[in-house]
Write a protein that holds these residues in place. Structure first.
Motif, short mmCIF file in Angstrom:
data_model
loop_
_atom_site.label_atom_id
_atom_site.label_comp_id
_atom_site.label_asym_id
_atom_site.label_seq_id
_atom_site.Cartn_x
_atom_site.Cartn_y
_atom_site.Cartn_z
N VAL A 268 0.86 -1.17 0.13
CA VAL A 268 0.05 0.02 0.04
C VAL A 268 0.96 1.16 0.06
O VAL A 268 0.66 2.22 -0.80
N LYS A 269 1.86 1.44 0.85
CA LYS A 269 2.55 2.60 0.92
C LYS A 269 3.53 2.69 -0.37
O LYS A 269 3.89 3.85 -0.77
N SER A 270 3.88 1.71 -0.84
CA SER A 270 4.73 2.03 -2.09
C SER A 270 3.95 2.73 -3.22
O SER A 270 4.38 3.48 -4.17
N VAL A 271 2.66 2.15 -3.53
CA VAL A 271 1.78 2.70 -4.34
C VAL A 271 1.31 4.14 -3.99
O VAL A 271 1.24 4.98 -4.76
N GLN A 272 0.80 4.26 -2.58
CA GLN A 272 0.45 5.66 -2.10
C GLN A 272 1.54 6.51 -2.21
O GLN A 272 0.98 7.99 -2.54
N ALA A 273 2.77 6.40 -2.55
CA ALA A 273 3.67 7.56 -2.82
C ALA A 273 3.35 8.06 -4.03
O ALA A 273 4.00 9.11 -4.01
N LEU A 274 2.67 7.81 -4.76
CA LEU A 274 2.39 8.26 -6.06
C LEU A 274 1.46 9.69 -5.82
O LEU A 274 1.76 10.70 -6.70
N MET A 275 0.60 9.66 -5.08
CA MET A 275 -0.48 10.46 -5.01
C MET A 275 0.02 11.97 -4.76
O MET A 275 -0.56 12.87 -5.43
N PRO A 276 0.82 12.06 -4.02
CA PRO A 276 1.32 13.71 -3.76
C PRO A 276 2.19 14.20 -5.05
O PRO A 276 2.53 15.30 -5.08
N LEU A 277 2.61 13.31 -5.84
CA LEU A 277 3.33 13.71 -7.21
C LEU A 277 2.38 14.04 -8.27
O LEU A 277 3.14 14.77 -9.12
N LEU A 278 1.19 13.74 -8.15
CA LEU A 278 0.34 14.14 -9.32
C LEU A 278 -0.20 15.67 -8.98
O LEU A 278 -1.42 15.74 -9.30
N THR A 279 0.62 16.59 -8.92
CA THR A 279 0.28 18.00 -8.73
C THR A 279 -0.41 18.55 -10.00
O THR A 279 -1.20 19.78 -9.89
N GLY A 280 -0.10 17.98 -11.16
CA GLY A 280 -1.01 18.62 -12.41
C GLY A 280 -2.28 17.87 -12.84
O GLY A 280 -2.93 18.40 -13.76
#
Length: 391
Positions: free
Chosen positions: A304-316
């Motif tokens: 879960v944490k390895s996938v969740q790390a994507l979310m704050p990177l999708l600022t656009g």
């Protein structure tokens, strides 16, 4: 099956054994009919033939497979097939797969998939579907390729991205985290580096072994599980289908495997949201379409944490959504529980971001939709606000 089986359980178990002996198995492994519509180097784009009971309508879905895994991940067996689910629902459905990887493909790197395979598949699917925007559904490494493609190419006919079990922060992967410090020792002369250079990649037996290792506990307890569920035909059918999937693993091309090993396993290069490829920097912040990401509650390959790390990177991205669903790496996509969890959320997400939904919203009809998962286009689900379906 109970510790002391009931008479009906004994009868069911005997019937399952007899069916397996007489017919070779319990699973309905018939593939969904499909037609090849475009191809290139390690690129085959298929269109699933429409269902006789549901007319094709709406924006198309493109299923993107990962390297090394067969396209069976999206068409495991009847009743547990993502492709079957979309086709019988009337959704134009496409699949890109890569065929057999051989020694002659050893020089192909990740740029082949990011610059050619995935974007060409998106364009061809859109054209075949009458120019409509494409909803990409990508699993595992296919999700990483889809993210990097969407970030790098700003002219693709994309409607949305759905990423299933794609690890962004590999420091959170239990299989890799303990040995990452050791991977940097003797870099050029390490057994792994020398091995994939000599073999031209990762051969199929090694890929199969690595996938099984990720579910080692299930592998060890499999005989007990089979005995305990010998009266459950659907459970036994799922085991048969997963075994077939594992037996059809595909090799990794040498250069691509080297990039994955050095830059992902060792360098954890995606965790900061930027990836250096050839002479350019690809940034997840440049993704400007809605992104839905799934993590499996018991996934050992993409926790879960390895996938969740994507979310704050999708600022656009105009909207992001993160969901935790039951199952492991394959089960979250095509397990028996996925029918009522993962697939339901996918349907709602694709409907929400389809071009028809945009037209309905302009007409005021979207407001009549029942409030539920994914019906509010203005609601943004960040990683911290995820609703975990596994609870």
């Amino acid at each position: 099956m109970d510790l002391l089986p009931k008479p009906d359980q004994v009868v069911s178990a005997a019937g399952n054994v007899a069916h397996k002996v007489l017919y070779g198995g319990l699973a309905d492994l018939r593939p969904m009919p499909r037609t090849l519509i475009d191809e290139g180097t390690l690129r085959e784009l298929y269109h699933y033939r429409p269902s006789a009971t549901a007319r094709e309508t709406g924006d198309p879905v493109l299923l993107v497979t990962p390297l090394a895994a067969p396209a069976l991940c999206f068409d495991l067996r009847r009743g547990c097939s993502v492709a079957e689910h979309f086709v019988t629902g009337g959704r134009p459905t496409y699949l890109v797969e890569y065929g057999e990887v051989s020694f002659k493909d050893r020089s192909l790197g990740m740029e082949h998939w990011i610059d050619e395979v995935v974007p060409e598949a998106i364009r061809a699917a859109s054209e075949h579907a009458g120019g409509r925007p494409v909803h990409v559904v990508a699993w595992s490494l296919g999700g990483i390729f889809a993210l990097l493609t969407a970030a790098d190419a700003d002219d693709l006919p994309l409607a949305s991205l759905t990423i299933v079990g794609s690890p962004i922060d590999v420091s959170q992967v239990p299989l890799i985290a303990p040995i990452r410090p050791l991977l940097n020792l003797g870099d050029r002369f390490s057994p792994i580096t020398r091995g994939y250079q000599l073999l031209g990649g990762a051969p199929k037996p090694l890929v199969k072994w690595a996938f099984q290792l990720s579910s080692f506990q299930k592998l060890v307890t499999k005989p007990l599980a089979l005995a305990a569920n010998s009266d459950d035909a659907d459970f036994l059918a799922q085991i048969e289908a997963v075994d077939r999937f594992t037996d059809n693993m595909i090799a990794y091309p040498g250069r691509t495997f080297g990039q994955l090993y050095h830059r992902f396993a060792k360098g954890n290069s995606l965790v900061g949201g930027e990836f250096e490829l050839d002479d350019r920097t690809i940034s997840f912040a440049d993704i400007d379409v809605p992104v839905l990401a799934f993590a499996g509650a018991v996934d050992g390959i993409a926790p879960v944490k390895s996938v969740q790390a994507l979310m704050p990177l999708l600022t656009g991205s105009p909207e992001t959504r993160f969901e935790v669903v039951p199952g492991g790496h394959l089960g979250m996509l095509t397990g028996r529980a996925a029918r009522h969890t993962t697939w339901q959320v996918m349907d709602e997400w694709i409907t929400q971001w389809s071009s028809d939904a945009a037209d309905d919203e302009e007409d005021g009809t979207a407001e009549e939709a029942t409030e539920g998962i994914g019906t509010n286009r203005r609601r943004r689900h960040s990683s911290s606000a995820s609703r975990a379906l596994s609870r």
